[in-house]
Design an enzyme around this catalytic site. Structure first.
Site, short mmCIF file in Angstrom:
data_model
loop_
_atom_site.label_atom_id
_atom_site.label_comp_id
_atom_site.label_asym_id
_atom_site.label_seq_id
_atom_site.Cartn_x
_atom_site.Cartn_y
_atom_site.Cartn_z
N ASP A 185 35.93 42.49 50.71
CA ASP A 185 35.78 42.26 49.32
C ASP A 185 34.90 43.69 49.23
O ASP A 185 33.64 43.55 49.97
CB ASP A 185 35.36 41.17 48.95
CG ASP A 185 35.13 40.78 47.54
OD1 ASP A 185 35.67 42.14 46.47
OD2 ASP A 185 34.85 40.20 46.94
N GLU A 295 43.20 46.93 47.01
CA GLU A 295 42.99 46.45 45.27
C GLU A 295 41.75 47.83 45.67
O GLU A 295 40.89 48.46 46.48
CB GLU A 295 42.10 45.79 45.36
CG GLU A 295 41.33 45.05 44.18
CD GLU A 295 40.57 43.66 43.71
OE1 GLU A 295 42.30 43.16 43.83
OE2 GLU A 295 39.52 43.52 43.23
N HIS A 369 37.62 40.20 38.96
CA HIS A 369 36.46 39.61 39.47
C HIS A 369 35.16 38.66 38.67
O HIS A 369 35.15 38.74 37.69
CB HIS A 369 35.60 40.85 39.96
CG HIS A 369 36.41 41.84 41.37
ND1 HIS A 369 35.58 42.38 42.09
CD2 HIS A 369 37.25 41.71 41.08
CE1 HIS A 369 36.65 43.48 42.45
NE2 HIS A 369 38.21 42.83 42.24
#
Ligand code: ZN
Length: 520
Positions: A185, A295, A369
Site C-alpha cells: 500500500d 491501483e 482510502h
C-alpha cells in the site's frame, strides 16, 4: 518444549487407542470435544500421512506436525515422541509459512481479478486476520488481509515477509479457502514496488503524490501557456484532439467538457505522475509473471480530484498501456482516520456518482482510502458503484485491539491512553487528524468498566489510532518495552474476544455497505 502440549498428546493418544492411523475427521471431532487441547479445529489439515494443526501453547501458538510421513521434514521445528506418538513442534515463522504455502495452494495470496467487492483489512499487529476472515467468509467480499504501507512497516518494525506470513497463518488457522490478497500500500518508488512483488504481494497501490505538481494549479494563464507551448508539437496535437475537440460522452451517461485554461492546469498537475505510473507498470508489473491488481492513488493531493482530472489521468494511463484495476481519487470532504465522514454529504454523493461513472466507463474500480468507519457514506459507495469497488481499512482493527485492552487490562489501557495523549503531536507529523492534544478526554475520572466507552469518542479514537507505532515501540529507561510485551500477552490471552470485536465492527461496515451475503 515451549508451552504445555499435554492436551495435544492426550488427544492424539485417544485417536491412537482406537485406530493407529491419524485421520482428519477423528482428530477434529476429538479436538472439538477436548476444549482445552488448544487445537484450532479449522486448522487441522492432512498432508500425506501427517496431520497438521495449530495449537496454542502457554505463550504462543505453534504449528504441530503429527506423524512421521513424507513432508514433515520440510518444516523447521523440534521433534518429540511420547508413547510412540511422534510430533514436531514448529514455530509459526516466515520460513514455515512458505512451506505451508507450498503444500496448501489456497494459502497463497491471489489477485482479486473480477471479484466486484474487495476490501483492504490491514493488520498492523499480525493478530487480526482470523477475526477478519470469520466475518468476511459470510459475505461476498474479497479480503485483502495483508495490506501495509511503508509508513506502517516503519512504525511497527515489520517487513512484508512477516506481514504476509501472518496472513498465511490466519488463513491456515481458519481453513479459509475463498482466496485473499496482499496489498503493497502507498508505495512510492520502483524499489518499494519490486520488494512487494518479490515477497509475493498481489496488489500494488502506487502513490504518485511526489509526482503530482500541486503548484501548477495556481500558475497564471500566461505561465501555463508558456509551459504548454514548450511541449512537443506532436504531443500537443494528440492531447487537443483527445480532450479539446468537443464534449466527451461516457458510456455511463456522463458528459465531460475540458476548457483551455483548466485543461492546461490538469495536464501540468498530473503529467509527471502519469508518466511515472506508466513506467512503473511497464517496467515492473506488466511482465512480472502473475496477475497483479494495480491501483493508482492520487488521494493525497491538496484539493479534491475534479471529474475532468480523474478522466484525464485514467485515459492517459490506459493510452500508455497501463491496465488499471482501481484508482483512488481524492473526494470532497474529509476521510479522516478512524471516524465517520466529515463534510457535505449531498455534495459527496453528487461528486462520488461522477467518479464512479468515470471508473465504470473505463472498467476499473473506485478505491476508497481511509475507508473505515465512514458509515454515513457507505450506502452511497455501494449504490453508486453498482457494488463494484475497493475499500481500504486498517487502523480501525488496531482500535478494536485497544478495546480488548480497555476491557481486559484497564491498568495497561490507562497507561497507553495517557501516553497517546502526551505523544499525539509526534504522531500528527505523519497522520492528518483534527484532534489536538487538549481535546483528548481525560480518562482519570472514568471507571474501569467504562473505559471502553472512550473508544466511541472521536477524539479518543483518533489519539489511539495514530499513535500505534509510538505505543508499540516505546521503551523504558532500562531498554524494556513500555507496553508491547504486556499488550501482546493480554491480546494472546483474549484472542477470541478480539475476534468477536472484529466480527462485530467489520460486520457493521459490511452491513452499511450492503455487501450481499455469500451464497454457499
Ligand atoms: Zn490512501
Amino acid at each position: 518444549m515451549m508451552g504445555n502440549f499435554d492436551g495435544i498428546f492426550e488427544v492424539l493418544s485417544e485417536i491412537k487407542k482406537n485406530n493407529t492411523k491419524l485421520n482428519y475427521g477423528k482428530l477434529r471431532k476429538i479436538a472439538l470435544s477436548y476444549r482445552n487441547s488448544g487445537i484450532y479445529p479449522d486448522s487441522i489439515h492432512e498432508l500425506g500421512d501427517n496431520i497438521l494443526f495449530i495449537a496454542s501453547g502457554k505463550f504462543e501458538k505453534m504449528l504441530i506436525v503429527a506423524g512421521s510421513g513424507n513432508g514433515s521434514n520440510d518444516f523447521e521445528g523440534n521433534d518429540f515422541t511420547r508413547d510412540g506418538i511422534k510430533i514436531k513442534i514448529c514455530s509459526m515463522n516466515v520460513a514455515n509459512s512458505k512451506t505451508i504455502r507450498k503444500h496448501f495452494p489456497y494459502t497463497n495470496p491471489v489477485s482479486y481479478g473480477d471479484k466486484n467487492i474487495s476490501m483492504g483489512l490491514g493488520d498492523r499487529i499480525g493478530l487480526a486476520s482470523p477475526g477478519h476472515l470469520r466475518i468476511t467468509a459470510k459475505y461476498d467480499v474479497f479480503p485483502i488481509l495483508a495490506q501495509q504501507s511503508i509508513r506502517e512497516l516503519n512504525l511497527t518494525g515489520r517487513n512484508y515477509g512477516e506481514v504476509l506470513s501472518d496472513a498465511v497463518w490466519a488463513v491456515f488457522q481458519e481453513g479459509y479457502t475463498y482466496g485473499f490478497g496482499a496489498d503493497g500500500d502507498h508505495l512510492k518508488t520502483p524499489e518499494e514496488v519490486r520488494m512487494a512483488l518479490d515477497c509475493g504481494f498481489t496488489m500494488i497501490t502506487l502513490d504518485c503524490s511526489e509526482h503530482i505538481d500541486n503548484k501548477a494549479a495556481e500558475y497564471s494563464e500566461p505561465v501555463l501557456n508558456e509551459m504548454y507551448d514548450r511541449l512537443p508539437a506532436a504531443e500537443r496535437e494528440v492531447l487537443e484532439k483527445k480532450y479539446l475537440s468537443g464534449m466527451i460522452q461516457l458510456k455511463t451517461g456522463l458528459n465531460l467538457n475540458f476548457e483551455g485554461y483548466d485543461f492546461k492546469k490538469t495536464v501540468f498537475v498530473y503529467l509527471k505522475a502519469i508518466k511515472f505510473t506508466i513506467s512503473i507498470f511497464n517496467d515492473l508489473i506488466k511482465n512480472c509473471g502473475r496477475k497483479i491488481d494495480f491501483e493508482m492513488s492520487i488521494d493525497e493531493t491538496l484539493t479534491s480530484t475534479s471529474p475532468e482530472a480523474h478522466y484525464f489521468v485514467a485515459s492517459e494511463l490506459i493510452a500508455g498501456g497501463v491496465k488499471i484495476s482501481s484508482l483512488a481519487p481524492r473526494f470532497c470532504g474529509e476521510f479522516q482516520k478512524g471516524i465517520d465522514y466529515r463534510g457535505d454529504k449531498v455534495r459527496f454523493e453528487k461528486e462520488f456518482t461522477v467518479h464512479a461513472g468515470i471508473a465504470g466507463h473505463f472498467g476499473y474500480k473506485i478505491s476508497v482510502h481511509s475507508g473505515s468507519d465512514k458509515f454515513s457514506v457507505f450506502p452511497v459507495v455501494g449504490k453508486k458503484t453498482n457494488d463494484r469497488y475497493h475499500l481500504k481499512t486498517a487502523g480501525t482493527s488496531w482500535l478494536e485491539a485497544v478495546r480488548v485492552i480497555a476491557v481486559k487490562n484497564p491498568e495497561l489501557f490507562r497507561r497507553m491512553y495517557s501516553f497517546a495523549a502526551q505523544n499525539l503531536n509526534e504522531a500528527k507529523k505523519y497522520y492528518y487528524i483534527f484532534t489536538e492534544t487538549n481535546m483528548v478526554p481525560d480518562a482519570k475520572l472514568i471507571k474501569d468498566q467504562d473505559l471502553h466507552k472512550l473508544l466511541s469518542i472521536e477524539e479518543s479514537r483518533q489519539a489511539m489510532h495514530v499513535t500505534y507505532g509510538l505505543i508499540l515501540t516505546a521503551k523504558n529507561a532500562d531498554g524494556t518495552s513500555m507496553f508491547r510485551d504486556e499488550f501482546f500477552k493480554t491480546m494472546y490471552e483474549n484472542e477470541e474476544l478480539y475476534y468477536a470485536f472484529l466480527k462485530r465492527h467489520i460486520g457493521k461496515h459490511l452491513k452499511y455497505l450492503h455487501v450481499p451475503r455469500r451464497l454457499l
